[in-house]
Write an enzyme that holds these catalytic residues in place. Sequence first.
Site, PDB file in Angstrom:
ATOM      1  N   TYR A 181      -2.809  10.591  -0.337  1.00 39.60           N
ATOM      2  CA  TYR A 181      -3.032   8.667   0.288  1.00 39.60           C
ATOM      3  C   TYR A 181      -3.332   8.471  -0.985  1.00 39.60           C
ATOM      4  O   TYR A 181      -3.498   7.149  -1.579  1.00 39.60           O
ATOM      5  CB  TYR A 181      -2.856   9.135   1.128  1.00 39.60           C
ATOM      6  CG  TYR A 181      -3.045   7.630   1.581  1.00 39.60           C
ATOM      7  CD1 TYR A 181      -2.556   6.822   1.827  1.00 39.60           C
ATOM      8  CD2 TYR A 181      -4.450   7.059   1.654  1.00 39.60           C
ATOM      9  CE1 TYR A 181      -2.491   5.743   2.821  1.00 39.60           C
ATOM     10  CE2 TYR A 181      -4.837   5.891   2.324  1.00 39.60           C
ATOM     11  CZ  TYR A 181      -3.622   5.122   2.868  1.00 39.60           C
ATOM     12  OH  TYR A 181      -3.729   3.083   2.994  1.00 39.60           O
ATOM     13  N   SER A 200      -5.927   0.020  -0.417  1.00 40.63           N
ATOM     14  CA  SER A 200      -6.929   0.542   0.566  1.00 40.63           C
ATOM     15  C   SER A 200      -8.048   0.661  -0.742  1.00 40.63           C
ATOM     16  O   SER A 200      -7.964   0.629  -1.819  1.00 40.63           O
ATOM     17  CB  SER A 200      -6.410   1.940   0.618  1.00 40.63           C
ATOM     18  OG  SER A 200      -7.213   2.828   1.325  1.00 40.63           O
TER      19      SER A 200
END
Length: 262
Positions: free
Chosen positions: A152, A139
Amino acid sequence: MGEGRTAVVTGASSGIGEETARELSRRGWQCVLLARRADKLEAIGREIGAEWEVCDVSDRAQVDEVAARVLARRPAISLLVNNAGVPGRGTFVSTEPETVERVLRTNYLGGVWCSRAFLPGLRAAVAAHGGAHVVNVISVAGTIAFAPAGPYAAAKHAQLAFSRSLRATLRPERIQVHTVLPGFVETEGFTPRSNLRSGVMRRFVLDADQVARAIVDAVERGKKEVTVPWFPYRPVSVFQALFPGVLARLVGSYGYRPGTQD
């Protein structure tokens, strides 16, 4: 490139994993789907002619057991796509400790355990076909300290370091490691079009099939590290490296709507 070769895709019951399996199948790969939800896996597997196994990648023992079963049927694994992931929206202050641990085990360690467990199959594919591939779906959060999703982002930073290290480790064995860094993607578990505070950032939200095509293209074209889309995310990643303090102050205004928490 697939030509009936075997690809293992984790997190394949929805989102990027499902779309990647579909794209690989269209390009001639034989897929083995891994995820936690048997009903979803069975439906997708029947539709695209894929095998499937229930697997929670955060459980190292379970990963080893599933990999052993898969390798008994398909000894050569030409492609492993480490895609399985869970959200972790919230700060390190607001997020429950159990969520922090779950995000780290799944998003970071899951890829580590799968890469180790399927390594014999990747090596067998090198012997049979001259090469093999691992794709780590990370990501842009792996390059940016995004406080509104602190757990995250931290797990993705760890995953990025793992992917880059694994690339150097496996290069002499002719196993290519590809790092794919998508921006915000609309999936079943991630809904940035609804949760992002910034209307500007909502304009750059991707659909899962766009990322899937980028993943398969990275394998076919030998791309080592890909940001999807390049703009605006790659320039922001560079800005983070150069001016981390400035960016940390800015990202709060581009965070999630109040109440968004995992």
